[in-house]
Design a protein around this motif. Sequence first.
Motif, short mmCIF file in Angstrom:
data_model
loop_
_atom_site.label_atom_id
_atom_site.label_comp_id
_atom_site.label_asym_id
_atom_site.label_seq_id
_atom_site.Cartn_x
_atom_site.Cartn_y
_atom_site.Cartn_z
N SER A 45 54.55 50.10 48.07
CA SER A 45 54.05 50.68 46.83
C SER A 45 53.77 49.93 45.80
CB SER A 45 54.95 51.85 46.43
OG SER A 45 55.25 52.75 47.72
N LEU A 46 54.43 48.96 45.46
CA LEU A 46 54.39 48.13 44.25
C LEU A 46 53.14 47.03 44.51
CD1 LEU A 46 54.97 47.08 41.68
CD2 LEU A 46 56.69 45.45 42.57
N LEU A 47 53.21 46.78 45.80
CA LEU A 47 51.89 45.79 46.13
C LEU A 47 50.63 46.51 46.22
CD1 LEU A 47 51.01 43.09 47.51
CD2 LEU A 47 51.67 43.85 49.61
N GLY A 48 50.62 47.70 46.82
CA GLY A 48 49.34 48.39 46.73
C GLY A 48 48.89 48.72 45.15
N LYS A 49 49.89 48.96 44.46
CA LYS A 49 49.28 49.31 42.99
C LYS A 49 48.87 47.98 42.23
CE LYS A 49 52.59 49.91 39.83
NZ LYS A 49 53.77 50.46 39.18
N ILE A 50 49.52 46.83 42.58
CA ILE A 50 49.03 45.58 41.93
C ILE A 50 47.95 45.10 42.56
CG2 ILE A 50 49.90 43.27 41.63
CD1 ILE A 50 52.69 43.84 41.60
N LEU A 51 47.59 45.71 43.66
CA LEU A 51 46.57 45.36 44.54
C LEU A 51 45.25 46.09 43.69
CD1 LEU A 51 47.15 45.21 48.23
CD2 LEU A 51 46.56 42.99 47.00
N CYS A 52 45.39 47.13 43.22
CA CYS A 52 44.40 47.93 42.65
C CYS A 52 44.11 47.34 41.25
CB CYS A 52 44.94 49.13 42.24
SG CYS A 52 44.98 50.41 43.94
N TYR A 53 45.20 46.72 40.66
CA TYR A 53 44.94 46.20 39.35
C TYR A 53 44.26 44.84 39.47
CZ TYR A 53 48.70 49.28 37.56
OH TYR A 53 49.35 50.25 36.94
N ALA A 54 44.60 44.31 40.60
CA ALA A 54 43.71 43.05 40.75
C ALA A 54 42.25 43.36 40.95
CB ALA A 54 44.10 42.20 42.00
N ILE A 55 41.79 44.46 41.52
CA ILE A 55 40.33 44.68 41.53
C ILE A 55 39.78 44.90 40.32
CG2 ILE A 55 38.80 46.52 42.33
CD1 ILE A 55 40.58 46.95 44.85
N CYS A 56 40.50 45.61 39.23
CA CYS A 56 40.19 45.73 38.05
C CYS A 56 40.15 44.24 37.34
CB CYS A 56 41.07 46.84 37.10
SG CYS A 56 41.10 48.31 37.71
N ALA A 57 41.15 43.45 37.36
CA ALA A 57 40.92 42.05 36.78
C ALA A 57 39.74 41.60 37.35
CB ALA A 57 42.22 41.53 37.18
N LEU A 58 39.47 41.31 38.81
CA LEU A 58 38.31 40.76 39.05
C LEU A 58 36.86 41.43 38.39
CD1 LEU A 58 37.04 38.97 41.15
CD2 LEU A 58 37.13 40.79 42.86
N ALA A 59 36.84 42.67 38.36
CA ALA A 59 35.80 43.40 37.47
C ALA A 59 35.74 42.98 36.10
CB ALA A 59 36.07 44.78 37.64
N MET A 60 36.84 42.69 35.67
CA MET A 60 36.67 42.30 34.11
C MET A 60 36.14 40.67 34.12
SD MET A 60 37.52 42.75 31.04
CE MET A 60 38.67 44.21 31.01
N ASP A 61 36.62 39.91 35.23
CA ASP A 61 36.08 38.56 35.37
C ASP A 61 34.63 38.45 35.30
OD1 ASP A 61 36.70 35.97 34.80
OD2 ASP A 61 36.91 35.57 37.10
N LEU A 62 34.04 39.26 36.04
CA LEU A 62 32.63 39.41 36.08
C LEU A 62 31.74 39.62 34.90
CD1 LEU A 62 32.28 41.06 39.51
CD2 LEU A 62 31.58 38.78 39.14
N ILE A 63 32.35 40.39 33.91
CA ILE A 63 31.72 40.76 32.74
C ILE A 63 32.26 39.92 31.53
CG2 ILE A 63 31.10 43.11 33.36
CD1 ILE A 63 33.30 44.01 31.49
N TRP A 64 33.37 39.69 31.55
CA TRP A 64 33.95 38.78 30.48
C TRP A 64 33.91 37.34 30.85
CZ3 TRP A 64 39.93 38.27 28.81
CH2 TRP A 64 39.65 37.75 27.36
N GLY A 65 34.47 36.92 31.90
CA GLY A 65 34.50 35.60 32.24
C GLY A 65 33.11 34.72 32.43
N TYR A 66 32.19 35.53 33.18
CA TYR A 66 30.89 34.89 33.56
C TYR A 66 29.76 35.51 32.75
CZ TYR A 66 33.19 32.93 37.59
OH TYR A 66 33.82 32.33 38.36
N THR A 67 30.14 36.59 32.04
CA THR A 67 28.82 37.20 31.11
C THR A 67 28.96 37.47 29.61
OG1 THR A 67 28.48 38.70 32.98
CG2 THR A 67 27.09 38.78 31.36
#
Length: 367
Positions: A45-67
């Motif tokens: 359950s913890l792994l699944g929750k953190i994987l969801c957070y990782a998707i959000c972090a990746l989305a954040m990287d596209l707009i903040w890190g690269y744009t």
Amino acid sequence: MKTMLGVKGWAGVAAATITIVVLVPVLNLMVPQGSVFHLSDYFVSLLGKILCYAICALAMDLIWGYTGILSLGHGLFFALGGYAMGMYLMRQIGNEGQYRMDMPDFMVFLNWKEFPWHWAWSDSFVLQMLLVVAVPGLLAFVFGYFAFRSRIKGVYFSIITQALTFAAMLLFFRNETGFGGNNGFTDFKRILDIPIATPSMRVTLCVLTGLVLIGFFLMARVIVHSKYGRVLQAIRDAETRVMFTGYNPVAYKLSIWTLSAMMCGVAGALYVPQVGIINPGEMSPAASIEMAIWAAVGGRATLIGPIVGAFFVNGAKSWFTVAFPEYWLFFLGALFIAVTLFLPNGIIGLVAQLRGKKKALQKDGQP
């Protein structure tokens, strides 16, 4: 794509896929609980929750890190995707609620006689999944259209996104909106008529989340290594010069902004059935700020860095909130300050720096 990842990169993707698809299910479902190799239901359950957070972090990287667009409101898009999924899960309860009615318990308690208009598609899995991406995407598009055309950027844009999220949170707290008020949605029973609180469903959701993260990661790699991605990075570094070369930054910023919002919506939809609850607290400003912290800690503009940051920060959070619950926020603040001052490139930058020093020492003949 082969030149983008290379042999080591594809080996890493293959290892991650095998781990999430094979090892996690086998170690949780087939290895006896008394074995040292058994993965507990809590860990899955913890792994699944953190994987969801990782998707959000990746989305954040596209707009903040690269744009270069720092959003402090992506928690809103995450919660909207979660609410879209939660509405379907509430309809799946049927008449098994406390009041034994076909409507959710909170609607019965508030003496509602019929579903509000925005619940019209809530009994259809396919249509609700479309709303998971359509609602965050449409809101992001409309907001971004006016914000980017007005040339709002920097700290002003960040403040406005946080204000938007806070306003939405206050709206969802109201009972008359039909979203459960401060309690939100919970007590889910089934998904696609399959019991949700079973070990097999828990593992299935975790595996699905991992595969979605891997898919989004590969998609992001294609984006940032394309001509489109190079324009995004040019906008980050010198937007005015990009305008002088004939490109329209608004279209590029709006498209990547909308895509990142839709990614967070998908993450929210995967998060809700695994955690078992969605409420307006997911829209709190702190939730959106944490997404930025994950990206910063892991390393912006690296794609893999924010994923590492999400695992590192939330893994530490899981341990700290049990061992030292009263000190967790102090640790999070200290971590962000330390990264800002001493690790501007995050964990991935530190690893690359250490590897560079090691190669330099080896080149000089030192062990």
